[in-house]
Design a protein around this motif. Sequence first.
Motif: not given
Length: 578
Positions: A132-147
């Motif tokens: 399914g789509p990314l939800h708010v619970g996934h956002i921190r992983n993506a932003i933390l990892g990318d930064t």
Amino acid sequence: MFIEFKKQVQKVLSTAAVSLGYSIREDEVPTEVSEHADLATRLAFVLTAQAEKGANPAKIAQEIAGAVSADSLKEADLIEKITAQGPYINIFASGKYLAKTVENVVVEKENYGSGKNTGKILLEHTSANPNGPLHVGHIRNAILGDTLSRILKKAGYDVEVQYYVNDIGRQIAVVSWAASKYPLNMDIKPDYAIVDVYVKANEDIAKDETVNAHIEELMKKVENGDKETIDSFTGAVDMAVAGISETLQLMNVKHDKFVRESQFIESGAVWDVISRLEATGKTKDSDGALVVDLSDYGFEKTLVIRRSNGTSLYTTRDLAYHEWKAPQCDRMIDVFGADHKLISGQLRAALDLLGDKQPEVVIFEFVSLPEGSMSTRRGVFITADELLKQMIDKAFEEIEKRRPEESEDFKKEVARMVGIGATRYDIIKVSSDKSTVFEWETALDFEKQGAPFIQYAHARASNILAKAEEDGTIGAGGITADFADFALLTEPQEAALIKKIAQFEQKIEESAASLKPHTFAIYARELADDFNQFYRYAPVLNVEDLELKKARLALVFAAKAAIANALSCLGIDAPESM
């Protein structure tokens, strides 16, 4: 420049200490930023053990400060003076330090602040299940990892970012079964189509436990290489990943490679891992399943590496994935949520048991909304797309209030940059080991707390420079190293801004070393704040002295470049106008 300044300080103080009979290397001299000086040191405390009986740190500090020779200070041209205050030694930067910092930024521009570290890093982050789509619970992983990846690259490392795709696990079997039973809605975003049938399938499983037998049979077929079943899994995963990738792109999150779990089944690597773990003598049967005893590593709970039905688990495939990665890099970094704390520790222990390189693990606590917790299985969640749209819409309202005369296209583009930037900054500004609740009002604060404040500082600097080009102060050649006399920048607000700019590389180094990007996010906000303080108290366009005007324009140029570079490291766009 700050790093060079620190090295001069360490050399001068170690030389002075050695001249007094102490034994200490340059790199052993501790330094810290102080409100009383540009740098301070607790060196006197370090040397107390070597001092004669009765000597106290305050006396040692006085002796060392007094032993600094005029010749060594002349050679260390970035140091103005060194004084002792109680047990501390305070160091003050010279005018050359200020002028040289501005010159460096003017020359290096977008390269300013880049480190000199070397080595290949494979960094894995996000890796959300494609159900399914990314939800708010996934956002921190993506932003933390990318930064983190951006900061590590700025520090000089060769970084490859990977997304580990679960394309054969139980949840994908559920998706595959659901897609065969329910028609997929091809008129909506593909990851939304997938989650619709996934939720229906879980409702069916809750009502009829016999469905689980079908799910297990699909998993067995995949691991036995059944092409038709593999194709059904792959089709569903591809749809979900396409939708997830679209969301990641909107967030300015970039992956270099999507690595599929199934390749480690197909290659036989998973079964090789299981075989070698059995050879360690640390495995045992547990109700038909094969488990690893990791009690020697402090884990009471055993690690299951093969189910009772003979299929592998996510963890087993993860071990094979890490063995595959290890020869390709100098370091592996994994970004996991707090719910993976146990399994990541067991993963590292099992790799050690196999004699393999272990990953560095960044564990983050969760971000939530005031609405509460979410579950993809139950279909109770707020998607990342919904949150981002809300942020962009609210940013648009703010831009419309501030710039009603601008075109619709301008407002939409700035709203996108501000909305996405605000989301990223609000997530990354909090230390990863602390949980946080995301609230859009705080994130979209234009005054001081969020990304819009930093972005606005960049836009303000751009506007000043554009006006200077219009009035002819900045010619066709732009601002270069010989554009102005940077030594004229001596006012307190000028010096404070320059010193903050000078810390850029050091802050990148610290953040890269600790794998804590929130410290750099805080620095970026402080940098914008110091620029605004400078602009408030030091006229630029209206100053009568042309040479001073040019020097201040060069400082505006340097501040703009530093802020743009900082925003880039945070994955946030730097608007020319807001």
